[in-house]
Design a protein around this motif. Structure first.
Motif, mmCIF file in Angstrom:
data_model
loop_
_atom_site.group_PDB
_atom_site.id
_atom_site.type_symbol
_atom_site.label_atom_id
_atom_site.label_comp_id
_atom_site.label_asym_id
_atom_site.label_seq_id
_atom_site.Cartn_x
_atom_site.Cartn_y
_atom_site.Cartn_z
ATOM 1 N N GLY A 454 10.905 27.805 23.496
ATOM 2 C CA GLY A 454 11.198 29.289 24.084
ATOM 3 C C GLY A 454 12.426 29.395 24.704
ATOM 4 N N PHE A 455 13.159 28.499 25.125
ATOM 5 C CA PHE A 455 14.264 28.484 25.745
ATOM 6 C C PHE A 455 15.763 28.658 24.797
ATOM 7 N N THR A 456 16.459 29.530 24.863
ATOM 8 C CA THR A 456 17.327 29.880 23.633
ATOM 9 C C THR A 456 18.826 29.241 24.197
ATOM 10 N N PHE A 457 19.707 28.876 23.288
ATOM 11 C CA PHE A 457 21.032 28.478 23.520
ATOM 12 C C PHE A 457 21.659 28.219 22.284
ATOM 13 N N ASP A 458 22.931 27.380 22.323
ATOM 14 C CA ASP A 458 23.378 26.966 20.979
ATOM 15 C C ASP A 458 24.180 25.615 21.498
ATOM 16 N N PHE A 459 23.356 24.655 21.112
ATOM 17 C CA PHE A 459 23.874 23.189 21.644
ATOM 18 C C PHE A 459 24.202 22.202 20.423
ATOM 19 N N GLN A 460 25.391 21.733 20.350
ATOM 20 C CA GLN A 460 25.547 20.716 19.162
ATOM 21 C C GLN A 460 25.247 19.388 19.760
ATOM 22 N N PRO A 461 24.315 18.667 19.265
ATOM 23 C CA PRO A 461 23.711 17.400 19.872
ATOM 24 C C PRO A 461 24.829 16.307 19.820
ATOM 25 N N ALA A 462 24.866 15.511 20.741
ATOM 26 C CA ALA A 462 25.756 14.405 20.960
ATOM 27 C C ALA A 462 25.132 13.082 21.328
ATOM 28 N N LYS A 463 25.812 11.981 21.088
ATOM 29 C CA LYS A 463 25.101 10.775 20.998
ATOM 30 C C LYS A 463 24.376 10.335 22.635
ATOM 31 N N HIS A 464 25.035 10.989 23.538
ATOM 32 C CA HIS A 464 24.418 10.722 25.003
ATOM 33 C C HIS A 464 24.280 12.202 25.281
ATOM 34 N N THR A 465 22.949 12.609 25.439
ATOM 35 C CA THR A 465 22.453 13.771 25.883
ATOM 36 C C THR A 465 21.598 13.975 27.083
ATOM 37 N N LEU A 466 21.577 14.875 27.865
ATOM 38 C CA LEU A 466 20.758 15.120 29.146
ATOM 39 C C LEU A 466 20.062 16.296 28.849
ATOM 40 N N TYR A 467 18.617 16.159 29.019
ATOM 41 C CA TYR A 467 17.787 17.232 29.191
ATOM 42 C C TYR A 467 17.311 17.674 30.454
ATOM 43 N N VAL A 468 17.685 18.563 31.158
ATOM 44 C CA VAL A 468 17.188 18.867 32.626
ATOM 45 C C VAL A 468 16.551 20.199 32.683
ATOM 46 N N GLN A 469 15.095 19.983 33.163
ATOM 47 C CA GLN A 469 14.403 21.055 33.587
ATOM 48 C C GLN A 469 14.661 21.615 34.979
#
Length: 537
Positions: A454-469
């Motif tokens: 439900g959280f919208t954005f426009d993110f281009q995935p990368a090899k090293h990614t952090l997902y922060v809530q």
């Protein structure tokens, strides 16, 4: 490259099958008795058969298949590895040459389960030690008093095929069995008559603990100095899976201190493990990585690859194929962005949803919904299971892996594409929770993630990614940047999504290098942070 499997177009010709390593000939009967096949038993490096006339190559671990070798074997169609691991095969080179590689993933299940149970019975009854004392002319009955398995609790960490077989043997001895596996559902646990437990609960309840997980960054040192202290006083440990899952130094010290009563070890972090410190302890029994070494297992793996190689030469698909020939030209240009997106969605979902999975739903909308989407589904599953399976996972065997683990895969086609020319929705459903990840793609940019839960954005995935809530408060982004900077982690891009001002929010950041556990733990110092996950693509 996008890949699809193309079965061999059969003619009434004779195929040459080269058996390069020693194999059980009774298991090779399917090819030996076929009128279509001429079988040669010679090392690929010494064979008198011209390499450019070999259609199929059967190997174990002694033969290494390199790119140079494949370039000489211009007629080679398939490699059959009589075993599980394919570390001795250059998979990229095989794929680029259009050579299918198969293995025999089920062949050693029974032998490993039986060896583990034999080690369990032996260590609790001191059988190897008592046997050695008899050979030395002693009669030490009191020195080798053991314990019974009846009524005791066996904790199984990792509940795949081998774990399930071991559980059935333990129940025959009227043991209580508890199992921990991040991806084990209650339904499957009930089907196998075991009690589902979390990791700490298993440590606290078990009289015997055996590990049967893949060796990954999450499981390396899983049983270490800290976690061993949570186990029962007098616990026994077993490892017939992968060396490195148990911290061997911590195990040695725990046995010396008396907290761990004994251990049975078949695999070591560094092999061959000659003169290993654990072998000096009377409470430890060891074997030299032989859990899969039975005549039956060797026959089974030889038979599995023989049947599949023969079938492939006859024009049938190879169910246990580990790679696929390249798809080139216009077809590659057409499907590459889609498979890249679905594989990325699968990888992200797997790493963000670290619990048992019951169902995977993949929905397509826009132009893509009018295409044949089977390849895209397989690409998604390959990405998803890559982070959960010990072994080579790709578009071919991913569907088989899902079926084996009772994961229902549902495909849908929808009309609503939310303004995107192509749109993919994926939902992972567990027993208590779920996660939604939506994505799109373009030929110019590639995959883009546009919504998570439900959280919208426009993110281009990368090899090293952090997902922060996190909680949406002023200054949070700055604190995250300062923390990463203090740990020498450079932020490449950042996207923030929120539903309402001051509520819950998420950050997706791409970084120049992977954030290790030390960096992730440092996030606990920021009050506004709810959780943080490292995603490696």
């Amino acid at each position: 490259m996008v890949q699809v499997q193309q079965p061999v177009k059969t003619k009434k010709e004779t195929f040459t099958v080269l058996v390069s390593d020693a194999m059980d000939k009774s298991g090779l009967k399917p090819v030996l008795e076929s009128s279509l096949v001429n079988v040669v038993f010679e090392s690929v490096l010494e064979t008198k058969v011209p390499l450019d006339e070999v259609d199929a190559l059967l190997i174990r671990s002694a033969t290494t298949v390199t790119r140079d070798l494949l370039e000489k074997m211009t007629r080679l169609k398939i490699i059959g590895r009589a075993g599980v691991g394919v570390d001795n095969v250059d998979m990229d080179a095989a794929t680029s040459h259009g050579v299918v590689v198969i293995n025999a993933p089920d062949g050693n299940t029974i032998s490993t389960a039986e060896h583990t149970f034999a080690m369990l019975a032996s260590v609790v009854r001191n059988i190897p030690q008592a046997n050695q004392s008899m050979k030395e002319g002693r009669w030490d009955r009191k020195a080798y008093q053991g314990a019974e398995l009846f009524g005791k609790t066996l904790g199984i960490i990792g509940f795949g095929r081998i774990g399930a077989e071991l559980a059935s043997r333990a129940r025959a001895f009227r043991m209580n069995v508890v199992a921990f596996d991040p991806f084990l559902t209650k339904t499957r646990a009930e089907k196998n008559h075991v009690t589902l437990a979390d990791f700490n609960e298993l440590l606290e309840k078990s009289d015997f603990i055996t590990v049967h997980t893949p060796l990954t960054k999450e499981t390396k040192g899983l049983l270490n100095r800290e976690t061993l202290q949570k186990t029962k006083q007098g616990v026994y440990l077993l490892n017939c899976a992968r060396g490195g899952i148990i911290d061997e130094v911590a195990l040695y010290d725990s046995i010396k201190s008396g907290h761990v009563r004994g251990a049975a070890i078949d695999v070591f972090e560094d092999e061959p493990a000659k003169n290993h410190p654990l072998t000096t302890l009377d409470q430890v029994i060891t074997t030299p990585h032989i859990a899969a070494s039975t005549s039956e297992a060797q026959k089974n793996v030889a038979e599995q690859v023989a049947i599949e190689v023969l079938g492939y030469l006859e024009g049938k698909p190879a169910p246990h194929a580990l790679n696929l020939p390249y798809l080139e030209g216009e077809m590659f240009e057409k499907f590459s962005p889609v498979t890249q997106l679905t594989k990325t969605l699968g990888e992200m979902a797997s790493q963000l949803f670290r619990e048992p999975v019951k169902q995977i739903e993949i929905s397509y909308a826009g132009e893509i919904s009018h295409q044949e989407t089977g390849l895209f589904n397989r690409s998604y599953l390959a990405g998803f299971f890559r982070h959960r399976i010990d072994g080579y996972v790709n578009e071919v065997n991913a569907s088989w892996i899902a079926k084996e683990r009772d994961v229902l895969v549902v495909e849908k086609h929808e009309s609503e594409s939310r303004g995107y020319s192509n749109f993919v929705k994926t939902t992972i459903q567990g027993e208590n929770n779920s996660i939604d990840i939506y994505g799109t793609f373009s030929q110019e940019i590639g995959p883009r993630i546009v919504q998570i839960n439900g959280f919208t954005f426009d993110f281009q995935p990368a090899k090293h990614t952090l997902y922060v809530q996190h909680n949406d408060r002023p200054g949070v982004i700055g604190k995250v940047g300062q923390l990463l900077g203090a740990h020498d982690v450079n932020i490449a891009t950042m996207q923030v999504g929120r539903r309402q001002e001051g509520g819950k929010a998420i950050m997706l950041l791409s970084t120049d290098k992977e954030c290790d556990q030390h960096v992730l733990e440092a996030f606990a110092k920021i009050d506004e942070i709810v959780s943080v996950s490292s995603i490696e693509l």
